[in-house]
Design a protein around this motif. Structure first.
Motif, short mmCIF file in Angstrom:
data_model
loop_
_atom_site.label_atom_id
_atom_site.label_comp_id
_atom_site.label_asym_id
_atom_site.label_seq_id
_atom_site.Cartn_x
_atom_site.Cartn_y
_atom_site.Cartn_z
N LYS A 31 -28.83 29.09 4.66
CA LYS A 31 -29.69 27.92 4.88
C LYS A 31 -30.86 27.95 3.92
N ILE A 32 -31.44 29.11 3.74
CA ILE A 32 -32.60 29.24 2.84
C ILE A 32 -32.15 28.93 1.41
N ARG A 33 -30.99 29.45 1.03
CA ARG A 33 -30.47 29.19 -0.30
C ARG A 33 -30.26 27.67 -0.49
N GLU A 34 -29.70 27.04 0.54
CA GLU A 34 -29.45 25.60 0.44
C GLU A 34 -30.74 24.82 0.30
N HIS A 35 -31.78 25.31 0.95
CA HIS A 35 -33.08 24.65 0.86
C HIS A 35 -33.63 24.70 -0.56
N VAL A 41 -23.90 26.42 -6.82
CA VAL A 41 -23.95 27.78 -7.34
C VAL A 41 -23.78 27.66 -8.86
N TYR A 42 -24.38 28.58 -9.57
CA TYR A 42 -24.41 28.49 -11.03
C TYR A 42 -23.49 29.50 -11.68
N LEU A 43 -22.91 29.05 -12.77
CA LEU A 43 -21.98 29.90 -13.51
C LEU A 43 -22.68 30.58 -14.67
N ARG A 44 -22.38 31.82 -14.91
CA ARG A 44 -22.78 32.50 -16.15
C ARG A 44 -21.52 33.11 -16.74
N GLN A 324 -9.48 28.19 -9.33
CA GLN A 324 -9.10 28.61 -7.98
C GLN A 324 -10.34 28.95 -7.15
N PHE A 325 -11.27 29.65 -7.80
CA PHE A 325 -12.51 30.00 -7.11
C PHE A 325 -13.28 28.74 -6.72
N GLU A 326 -13.25 27.76 -7.61
CA GLU A 326 -13.95 26.50 -7.34
C GLU A 326 -13.38 25.82 -6.09
N ARG A 327 -12.04 25.86 -5.97
CA ARG A 327 -11.43 25.25 -4.78
C ARG A 327 -11.90 25.96 -3.51
N GLU A 328 -12.00 27.28 -3.59
CA GLU A 328 -12.47 28.03 -2.42
C GLU A 328 -13.91 27.68 -2.09
N LEU A 329 -14.73 27.54 -3.14
CA LEU A 329 -16.14 27.17 -2.94
C LEU A 329 -16.24 25.81 -2.27
N ASN A 330 -15.47 24.85 -2.81
CA ASN A 330 -15.50 23.49 -2.28
C ASN A 330 -15.12 23.47 -0.80
N ARG A 331 -14.12 24.28 -0.45
CA ARG A 331 -13.72 24.33 0.96
C ARG A 331 -14.87 24.80 1.86
N MET A 334 -19.59 24.30 -0.92
CA MET A 334 -20.43 24.60 -2.09
C MET A 334 -19.80 23.98 -3.33
N ALA A 335 -20.62 23.78 -4.36
CA ALA A 335 -20.12 23.18 -5.60
C ALA A 335 -20.69 23.94 -6.80
N ILE A 336 -19.97 23.86 -7.93
CA ILE A 336 -20.47 24.52 -9.14
C ILE A 336 -21.46 23.59 -9.84
N GLY A 337 -22.60 24.12 -10.25
CA GLY A 337 -23.60 23.33 -10.98
C GLY A 337 -23.22 23.29 -12.45
N TYR A 338 -22.30 22.38 -12.80
CA TYR A 338 -21.86 22.29 -14.20
C TYR A 338 -22.98 21.76 -15.10
N PHE A 339 -22.96 22.21 -16.33
CA PHE A 339 -23.93 21.76 -17.35
C PHE A 339 -25.38 21.96 -16.91
N GLU A 340 -25.60 22.91 -16.03
CA GLU A 340 -26.98 23.20 -15.63
C GLU A 340 -27.25 24.66 -15.93
N GLN A 341 -28.44 24.92 -16.48
CA GLN A 341 -28.77 26.32 -16.76
C GLN A 341 -29.06 27.07 -15.46
#
Ligand code: 5AD
Ligand code: SF4
Length: 357
Positions: A31-35, A41-44, A324-331, A334-341
């Motif tokens: 919850k704190i993370r979501e706030h 979530v960000y990719l490196r 595949q990991f993205e599908r698990e996240l979406n379920r 959560m979503a991947i923050g594309y094109f974001e640093q």
């Protein structure tokens, strides 16, 4: 839950075994993370540049005394190519990691490499370096050449334990490592550190202190994960008991959750070591309050040689792995923050405060 957790409370949470109570902790952390960073979530993209290392850490598979490790160094084109792929796939940033190498030639090479990467990707990638302890001047040179972040794990905040994990040869000094973290902040980096969890001789007391240390150090990014023995290392061969793999995963997840409660606006990575011990480990780390994951874009043949610990998972097809990991996240919502640093808010606040001081 009280955001100012005391040492005794941290200890209690770390030692907590009740499953339901743990779920409550993870939900709170999430919850704190979501706030602070929403459901993103960000990719490196991780590029393992070289496993040549001057150091001899007693736990690490690529320590210089391990003659069985086959050494490699990627050439610049390979790294630039990985950076281009990462950029095209929508990764906001790149991490360049290697064993510790010092000297003018290496400093110059990294500076040139940073410039080449920025040129090839329109200066849009955030770049993190994880190249061990260096001189302040070197950190500055690399910062000026376009690196934004630096990762240097303290490994443990206990000087006594640090001494048990490193040879006493002048090259592995706890105080120097602390100074290095201060140097990195002074050089203007988003500064990251972290610890290993479930080490020989380590107790929950050490871990509770590690959490308070990371807060006290005012870090921007944290990467921590379970210790995994490597058979060709002194610690891997030592007859000392460590927690079971399941216990190390549980401890690591509780460490992530507690750190999220202590440090709301930092970036916390869910590490490959977690995935090594538990197939769903990386997802679990994000569900426990992490907000960063680092898919490995090192060409597989080299990634296998970058063996810090046993059984490191290497995917031949990392693109499919990410999808595949993205599908698990979406379920899990959560979503991947594309094109974001995905720069940690903590760093922006720290810089504002520095200007005010
Ligand atoms: N198990 C888990 N993590 C390890 N590292 C090195 N060796 C091991 C191991 N056996 C981690 C250290 C180092 C990072 C690059 O990898 O924390 O800082
Ligand atoms: Fe080198 Fe890092 Fe391994 Fe230590 S942990 S031996 S510094 S690569």
């Amino acid at each position: 839950m009280d955001p100012v957790l005391t040492y005794d409370q941290l200890l209690r949470y770390l030692e907590m075994e009740d499953r339901e109570a743990q779920e409550v902790l993870f939900t709170e952390a999430r919850k704190i993370r979501e706030h602070s960073s929403g459901n993103k979530v960000y990719l490196r993209a991780l590029v393992e540049l070289s496993n040549i290392c001057r150091k001899n850490c007693l736990y690490c598979g690529i320590r210089c005394a391990n003659k069985k490790a086959e050494r490699f160094s990627l050439d610049d084109d390979m790294v630039v190519n990985a950076a281009k792929i990462a950029h095209e796939m929508g990764f906001g940033s790149l991490v360049i990691q290697s064993g510790e190498v010092r000297g003018k030639a290496f400093t110059g090479r990294i500076g040139r490499l940073l410039r080449k990467i920025h040129q090839a990707t329109g200066t849009q990638l955030g770049i993190t370096l994880s190249l061990g302890e260096q001189r302040f001047e070197t950190y500055k040179t690399w910062r000026e050449s376009g690196a934004h972040r630096y990762l240097l794990r303290i490994e443990t905040s206990s000087e006594d334990l640090y001494k048990k994990l490193h040879p006493d040869d002048g090259a592995h000094d706890f105080r120097n490592r602390l100074d290095a973290l201060e140097d990195l902040k002074r050089a203007g980096y988003q500064t990251g550190s972290g610890v290993m969890i479930g080490l020989p001789y380590q107790t929950t007391h050490h871990l509770a202190k590690d959490l308070l240390f990371m807060k006290e150090m005012d870090l921007d990014m944290i990467g921590m994960g379970p210790y995994i023995p490597h058979p060709d290392t002194p610690l891997g061969q030592a007859r000392v008991t460590i927690p079971t793999a399941g216990q190390r995963v549980g401890l690591s997840l509780r460490m992530i959750a507690l750190l999220r409660i202590l440090m709301k606006d930092v970036n916390i990575a869910s590490t490959t070591a977690l995935e090594t011990l538990d197939k769903k480990g990386r997802l679990k780390g994000l569900l426990a309050g992490g907000n960063v994951f680092m898919p490995n874009l090192t060409p597989a043949a080299f990634a296998r040689k970058y063996a810090l610990y046993k059984d490191k998972p290497v995917k031949d097809d990392y693109v499919e792995g990410i999808r595949q990991f993205e599908r698990e996240l979406n379920r899990e919502g959560m979503a991947i923050g594309y094109f974001e640093q995905g720069n940690p808010k903590h760093y922006q606040e720290r810089m504002k405060n520095n200007l005010r001081d």
